[in-house]
Every structure is written in C-alpha cells, then in structure tokens.
Design a protein around this motif. Structure first.
Motif, PDB file in Angstrom:
ATOM      1  N   GLY A   1       1.112   8.260   6.260  1.00  0.00           N
ATOM      2  CA  GLY A   1      -0.011   7.189   6.665  1.00  0.00           C
ATOM      3  C   GLY A   1       0.166   6.353   7.899  1.00  0.00           C
ATOM      4  N   LEU A   2       1.521   5.980   7.838  1.00  0.00           N
ATOM      5  CA  LEU A   2       1.719   5.156   8.968  1.00  0.00           C
ATOM      6  C   LEU A   2       1.659   5.754  10.564  1.00  0.00           C
TER       7      LEU A   2
ATOM      8  N   LEU B   1      14.511   2.113   4.651  1.00  0.00           N
ATOM      9  CA  LEU B   1      14.707   2.399   5.981  1.00  0.00           C
ATOM     10  C   LEU B   1      16.222   2.844   6.200  1.00  0.00           C
ATOM     11  N   GLN B   2      17.185   2.235   5.564  1.00  0.00           N
ATOM     12  CA  GLN B   2      18.528   2.371   5.762  1.00  0.00           C
ATOM     13  C   GLN B   2      19.132   2.301   7.371  1.00  0.00           C
ATOM     14  N   ASP B   3      20.422   2.574   7.392  1.00  0.00           N
ATOM     15  CA  ASP B   3      20.741   2.293   8.924  1.00  0.00           C
ATOM     16  C   ASP B   3      20.479   3.206   9.787  1.00  0.00           C
TER      17      ASP B   3
ATOM     18  N   SER C   1       6.473   2.158   0.936  1.00  0.00           N
ATOM     19  CA  SER C   1       7.130   3.330   0.898  1.00  0.00           C
ATOM     20  C   SER C   1       7.565   4.068   2.174  1.00  0.00           C
ATOM     21  N   LEU C   2       7.663   3.449   2.948  1.00  0.00           N
ATOM     22  CA  LEU C   2       8.365   4.021   4.482  1.00  0.00           C
ATOM     23  C   LEU C   2       9.741   4.203   4.249  1.00  0.00           C
TER      24      LEU C   2
ATOM     25  N   CYS D   1       0.785  -1.217  -0.037  1.00  0.00           N
ATOM     26  CA  CYS D   1      -0.077  -0.158  -0.147  1.00  0.00           C
ATOM     27  C   CYS D   1       0.871   1.285  -0.223  1.00  0.00           C
ATOM     28  N   THR D   2       0.533   2.451  -0.592  1.00  0.00           N
ATOM     29  CA  THR D   2       1.123   3.492  -0.610  1.00  0.00           C
ATOM     30  C   THR D   2       0.870   4.383   0.930  1.00  0.00           C
ATOM     31  N   LEU D   3       1.519   3.598   1.880  1.00  0.00           N
ATOM     32  CA  LEU D   3       1.171   4.201   3.204  1.00  0.00           C
ATOM     33  C   LEU D   3       2.154   5.226   3.301  1.00  0.00           C
ATOM     34  N   ARG D   4       3.205   5.330   3.247  1.00  0.00           N
ATOM     35  CA  ARG D   4       4.241   6.352   3.489  1.00  0.00           C
ATOM     36  C   ARG D   4       4.269   6.915   4.979  1.00  0.00           C
ATOM     37  N   ASP D   5       5.186   7.756   5.335  1.00  0.00           N
ATOM     38  CA  ASP D   5       5.363   7.958   6.868  1.00  0.00           C
ATOM     39  C   ASP D   5       4.167   8.466   7.547  1.00  0.00           C
TER      40      ASP D   5
END
Length: 797
Positions: free
Chosen positions: A354-355, A403-405, A374-375, A348-352
């Motif tokens: 939306g989360l 998410l990366q380090d 898309s987080l 889903c196109t939640l993104r930050d």
C-alpha cells in the motif's frame, strides 16, 4: 546547463522516457532528469503570461479545479496550450463548456489553431471555429496521418520527403506553426535541409489518436489498446490511449463533427467495465493510477466516489483497504484541487504494498504520518529514494512499525543524501537497537542534514547507542534540537555522555526526553554537571519516571541555582519520589528571580516510583461484580473469576452487566500511568481495556472487547496471539505463555501488552491512540483468570 564540453561529447535531450530508451546505451554515460515546472512555477507561468491579473487568476483556478490538467502543467508546453485555449474562452467568451480533461484541451487547441491560421495567415474573415476546422479537414487529416505513421514507427522527427509522401505542402506546414514547427539545422553532414517535428510529443500523440479514431472500424479497438498500453514497458502508449478514449466521448465527437463522415458508435460502458477489471488485477501502482486517468477521460468516477466516501467518513483506519483501494486513494488525493500539505494515514492497514501505491502522494506532501501502518523493512528502500529526491517532504512519522535495524540502515542512505530536506523524523517503537542507530548517526553527520527533531522513544538503543548519539550531538554539523529517548531501557551509564553534550559549545540540543528510564539519582547527578555548565542551552528536560529521589532533586536544584546562565524553562520530575524536602527545594528554586524555570512537574510521586521498570506503575485492581456476566463466578476478594457453562450466578439486575458476553470489567477507571498483570488457565482468554460506554446488552461487535472503537484487547486462542481494536486485528508470533502484563499511559496515548515468563517482561505490542475518557480493564473469560499480586522480581527484557 553550463560547462565546457569536449569536442566528441554528445548531449541527448528528450521529453519522454519512451524516447530516451531509443538512445543507444553506449552513447550515454550520465542521465539527468529535469522534472519541468514545480507547482509554484506553474502558477508563475500563467501570472507572467497574462498582464491581466484577474484573467491569470481565473485560468489558474480553472486548471487547479481539474487536477489532471494541473498535473500535466509540469510540461511547459502544456501550460502554453492551456493558456492558448483558456484565454479564448475567458476573453472572447466562446460558447460551450470549458475543457476539463486532457482530450478536451487538445481538441480545442486544434480547433483554435486552425481558426487562427485562417484569420492571421490566409486573411479569411472571422468565422465559427468549428466551421474553420471543417474547411481545413483535408490538411488536418494529413497531419493526423503524418503523426500516426511516425508515432507508430517511434519517429519523433521527420524530413521534407516524409511530408511530401503524405501530401503535405512544406509551405502550408509552415503556416501551421502552432502545430508543426520548422527546425533548421546548420550542421553539414548531420542534417541535410530542414527537419520537422511537432511542438511537443503530446501533440503528435493526440493527432495520431485522432487519425486512428477517424479511420477505425474495429469495435474492440479501445479495449485492445488498453491491453497494449498496459503491456508496454516504457509507457509510450499512455497518452495516446487517453486521447483515444477521450475522442470516443460524445462531447468530443460534437466538437470534431467537421472531420467525421458519421458519428462513431462506442460502447463506453463496456470499455469502462474492461478498465475497471484491469484495475482490480495485480498491476503496478503506476499502471493502476494511469487507468484511473483513463477513466477520468471517459467521465467515469465511480471508483473515485467510493474511495472519497472513506475519506469523508473520517474512518479510513477502520477499512481493510487492498492494493487497488490504495491506488484509488492516491488518485483521489492527487486529483484534489486543494494543496496537499499533509498525508495522515495513522493506524491504517497500509502495509508495504500500500505504501508503494501511495508514493505519488507522499512525493508531493510536506508531512507524511505513517505510524502503526503495518510497515516492515521492505518499505524502507523506497522511502529512502524519496528522501534522496528534491521533494517537499519535511516531516516523516514511521512510529509503531516493525522496521528494525535493517530498515533504519536503508532509510539512513536517504537521510545522508544532500537532497534530503527532512527536519522531523519519528522512529518511535520501531525496534531500533544500537546497530540501526550507528547507521543513522553516520548519515546525520552529513553537512547537508536538515534534521532538527528525532524521536527514538520506545526503542532499545542501549547506553552504548546513546554514546553514539552524544558524539553526533557534539558534531558542529549536527542541527538536532529535539531528541526523544523515552522508555529506551537506559541506565545511569548513559548520563555521563549526555552531560558532555550539555557542556558542548557546538551542540544545538534544546529539548531532551529521558522519561521512563531507570536513571536513578546517580544518573541525574551526572546530568546535573551538564546543567550547571554555562554552555548548556537546554530549555526542556523530561525525567518523568526515572527513579529519582530527594538526592537527585538536590543535585538538580543546586546545578540550576549555581548557573545563572541556565536556559531551562521546563523540568518534568513526575512519577518519581522527590519527597517533601525535594519538592520544596525545587519550588523554592522556581521562586528565585534569577531562575528561568516556568514549568515544574512533580506530581504522582511516592515510594513505589523507585521500583524498577514497569513495577513503579503497578496498581491493585478489583473485579466489579456489577459488570460480571452470570456465567462468571468471583472469588479471592474479587481478584479471581471463573467461567461455568451450566451454573448461573444469582447476580441482581444491573445496567452495567454483560448479559450475553462472558465478560467482566474492573471497578477502577484509569487515567494516567498504570501497570497490572493477569494470569489465566485453559487455552483461551482476552484481556483489554474499554471506555465505560461499551455496550453491555446482546452479543454484537459493539459488546466484545477489541471489536469496536471503544475498546482494545489482546486475544490468546489455542497458543495463537493477536491484538485487536475496532475489528482491526494484528497477529503476534510468540511462544506460548499464560501471564500478560498491561501498561497504560493514557496521557501519552499508549497501551502496551507484555509477555511475562521466566521472570522477564517482553513487549508484545503497543497501541498508540488518543484516549478521550478514563479506561476500565476488562476480560473475556473462558476458564479462570486472576489478577496478579506484583512483587519486585520482574525485570524489563
């Protein structure tokens, strides 16, 4: 609470943040939040409250059917209010609709309390409860005035003079013990005489709203109060507004007709319109959810129905949902009468943002599947706060998010908290390197960690990162049983550290996936020293696509044969080159009565499997002329295709041909692991895969690669790049290139696109899906495209 207090210590207890903010900051050194009843405790309350088991079940069922009531039951007093009201409905069989909203419940509570007072204390004969309310009109109005005056001032307690000022007789107030409770304080000098308060702040808010509603002459009161509540920083008007809105409904006015001199005319449609307008503004998630509760009091669920259609269609991932939509979805899920065991928002196109709006749902879920949403790093701090809370979350899947380090470091703060109960964490394809892994390992060394399964597939931890993991796995406090390191760019250098894990008596590791890493025979020989140790408890080992030959198979067979204590049940050596002798060694071992090996995979072998990186999966494709649009010309043995605007090819009629889209598919249908490369000229191209059932006629979305649920594609347009599936598009910032590598692992459900430039292959994007059919490579051609001949020169970056 227990403990010894110093004489000057102060304890402040309140049920509302609005009240807590009134405590002078210098008087507070520590704040502890007691959340009230959990869901099991709510059920336990009603079960213990009533000796009649059937009555308790009926009340629990009704409260759960109206989720807004069930949520409020985290307040113990509200459980008592609900039990008081519902018992009369179910046992004494009162006429009328059983209350389903907050206002209805409190209105019935007020009616029943006045009725109870008349029957019990004043020994008046039993009468219609509504009639009883009418007889006590004067006193109820006085209570409302007292509630409103003190609520408006922010007062939660009041004294005898406050009651007298309103005209309330102290003795009469005592009779109303269900609504106004008398509290005695013995401290000399702190309180002189008796102190009064309502049994709960929500009762005071209800009566204050009732007072305001009965005296109101402002036609814009409701809209104005909505605005005031939204502007409030501490939410002190939230319940007051909900009660005010609920009282404006016709049903509430019928119940309170004994208090009304005349029916109040309220333009509910305009109020609903005003609230809906506010919902679509850029409000915080908490305030948006709150406005949905307000609409619930007004019996308007139009937005909820719209969101439920997303859920019922089963195509939530296809919707481009905005912030308001996510708040609405959170409200719908929270209002559901069903227990929320899992939240599945995959793809889903939640993104930050939306989360952030879905947090209330995540907080009550045991499983949260948030892969490919898309987080970014921005969501990790708030997720860490959830992990640090005493919540039910046990499974968290964050795969395929950037998410990366830095994001993993933030998450690690939550994982290391003693409150965290997470047992399964997936960070597959989250761009984690050794730096992020170091923070994760540090957190998991905590004595309190419950983590049992960790998925780090498709990351770049490096051999040194695996050394950190190996040290963790040998730590007696570590409870990890399953570790995934598939396609992590590992070499034989990491195997010595992993072998030490297998020989460690303190390790709990049972399942290890090292597939798609070029470990080679030297690495497998090191692992075999661990498998041959009697301390080894591993029952599943996956070495698929690890460049293993007969030499490595001999080491494995020897180690397992010499270790009668081996627990290994499953061994995956598919996509390697064991040769006939290696396969025979392993199958002979499996037939040995002392060997516990149940599942052995050695399929898809061959000499090509010992090529480095993705080249081990390279395949030779051929363009299918029967699918080619007539503007496309094939050459080089159907390995090159060129587009011509003017010249049409004399292809015969064929049902598989694209008649309008300048597209073409390959002859081969693929199921398994395959890698190929495509080169194009010009500044436009689209490369993808599709099921055979993609539409070939017309030029609608159902025909174009990536615009439907049958196909996936990478689009290159004027130096800009993006991937697309089912109309969902994701942009990829990357330097210009003209050669793309495509890797399909249909059984694992991954489709990966790579940038190929200067001898390096760099991942652009990885789709995760469930492929239900074989896939055909396909292309949308604007100039010239060719299928590359793959050699040995590329290395995986």
């Amino acid at each position: 609470m227990k403990g010894n207090l110093f004489p000057p210590a102060l304890i402040w207890i309140t049920s509302r943040p609005a009240a807590a903010s009134q405590i002078p900051p210098e008087c507070v050194d520590r704040v502890t939040e007691i959340r009230g009843f959990s869901d099991p405790q709510k059920d336990e309350y009603f079960t213990k409250r009533f000796s009649d088991e059937n009555l308790a079940k009926r009340i629990i069922t009704h409260v759960k059917s109206s989720r807004s009531l069930y949520i409020m039951c985290h307040i113990p007093v509200f459980c008592w209010i609900s039990a008081t009201v519902l018992e009369r409905f179910f046992v004494e069989k009162h006429n009328g609709e059983i209350p389903k909203t907050l206002t209805e419940m409190y209105t019935h509570f007020l009616i029943f309390q006045t009725s109870l007072k008349n029957e019990k204390y004043l020994e008046k004969q039993e009468m219609d409860p509504l009639k009883s309310l009418e007889l006590d009109k004067e006193f109820v109005l006085k209570l409302g005035k007292l509630a409103f005056k003190n609520f408006d001032k922010g007062n939660l307690i009041f004294y005898e003079e406050d009651l007298k000022e309103i005209g309330i007789d102290v003795n009469e107030a005592s009779v109303f013990s269900g609504v106004c409770t008398e509290v005695f304080r013995q401290e000399i000098g702190l309180y002189e005489g008796k102190v009064y308060c309502f049994v709960h702040l929500s009762v005071q808010e209800y009566l204050a709203a009732l007072h305001k509603f009965l005296l109101n002459t402002d036609p814009n009161l409701l809209e104005r109060t909505v605005d005031e509540a939204l502007e409030s920083k501490n939410g002190h008007l939230d319940l007051y507004l909900r009660f005010l809105l609920g009282l404006s409904m016709e049903f509430s006015q019928k119940l309170l007709k004994g208090l009304l001199s005349q029916t109040r005319s309220c333009n509910i449609k305009e109020v609903v319109k005003h609230i809906r307008k506010k919902i679509h503004e850029n409000l915080s998630p908490e305030k948006t959810i709150y406005l949905f509760h307000c609409l619930n009091e007004l019996n308007d669920n139009s937005l909820v129905i719209e969101v439920q259609s997303y859920l019922n269609s089963g195509r939530l991932s296809e919707k481009n949902i905005g912030p308001t939509g996510w708040s609405a979805l959170a409200f719908v899920l929270m209002m559901s009468a069903e227990e929320l065991d899992g939240l599945d928002l995959r793809n889903c196109t939640l993104r930050d943002e939306g989360l952030h709006r879905m947090l209330p749902v995540i907080q009550v879920s045991r499983t949260a599947l948030l892969n490919n949403c898309s987080l970014t790093v921005g969501c990790c701090e708030v997720l860490a706060s959830i992990l640090s809370s005493d919540l039910n979350l046990r499974v968290l899947d964050l795969s395929d998010n950037n998410l990366q380090d830095s994001g993993v470091k933030l998450l690690s703060a939550g994982l290391g908290n003693p409150q965290c109960k997470l047992d399964t964490l997936s960070l597959c394809n989250c761009r984690v390197t050794e730096g992020g892994l170091a923070s994760l390992v540090s957190a998991l060394c905590s004595n309190s960690s419950h983590l049992r399964e960790l998925d780090l597939n498709y990351n770049c931890p490096g051999d040194s990162g695996v050394k950190l993991l190996s040290d963790l796995l040998q730590n007696p406090t570590c409870k990890l049983k399953t570790l995934g390191l598939k396609m992590c760019g590992l070499t034989e250098k990491c195997c010595k550290a992993l072998a030490s894990v297998l020989t460690s008596n303190s390790s709990h590791l049972r399942e290890l996936d090292l597939s798609d890493n070029d470990l080679q025979d030297s690495g497998v020989e090191l692992l075999s020293t661990g498998l041959g140790n009697k301390q080894c408890k591993l029952d599943t080992l996956r070495l698929s696509g690890c460049c293993v030959t007969e030499v490595g198979c001999t080491s494995l067979a020897s180690a397992l044969r010499l270790n009668p204590c081996s627990h290994l049940r499953e061994l995956d050596l598919s996509y390697n080159n064991p040769g006939e002798s290696g396969v025979k060694l392993l199958f002979d071992l499996q037939q040995d009565p002392t060997c516990k090996l149940e599942t052995l995979k050695v399929d898809h072998g061959g000499e090509c499997r010992i090529r480095p990186g993705l080249l081990k999966y390279s395949c030779r494709l051929t363009l299918d002329p029967n699918t080619a649009n007539r503007h496309l010309y094939l050459s080089e043995n159907n390995r090159v295709v060129t587009w011509s605007e003017k010249e049409l090819q004399p292809y015969p009629h064929h049902a598989d041909r694209f008649d309008c889209c300048s597209q073409i598919l390959c002859e081969e249908h693929l199921s398994g692991r395959f890698y190929w490369q495509v080169q194009w000229s010009g500044n436009k191209a689209r490369i993808g895969v599709t099921y055979k059932g993609i539409n070939r006629k017309g030029d609608g979305d159902e025909c174009w690669l990536g615009y439907n649920n049958k196909s996936w594609s990478l689009c290159c347009f004027g130096g800009r790049y993006s991937v697309k599936h089912n109309k969902k598009q994701t942009s990829i910032p990357v330097p210009p290139f003209h050669t793309v590598g495509v890797y399909l692992d249909s059984l694992a459900g991954t489709l990966s696109f790579y940038r190929v430039a200067s001898g390096e292959v760099t991942l652009l994007y990885r789709f995760t899906s469930t492929f239900t059919e074989p896939l055909y490579p396909g292309f949308l051609v604007w100039d010239t495209m060719s299928l590359c001949e793959l050699g040995h020169g590329h290395t995986l970056a």
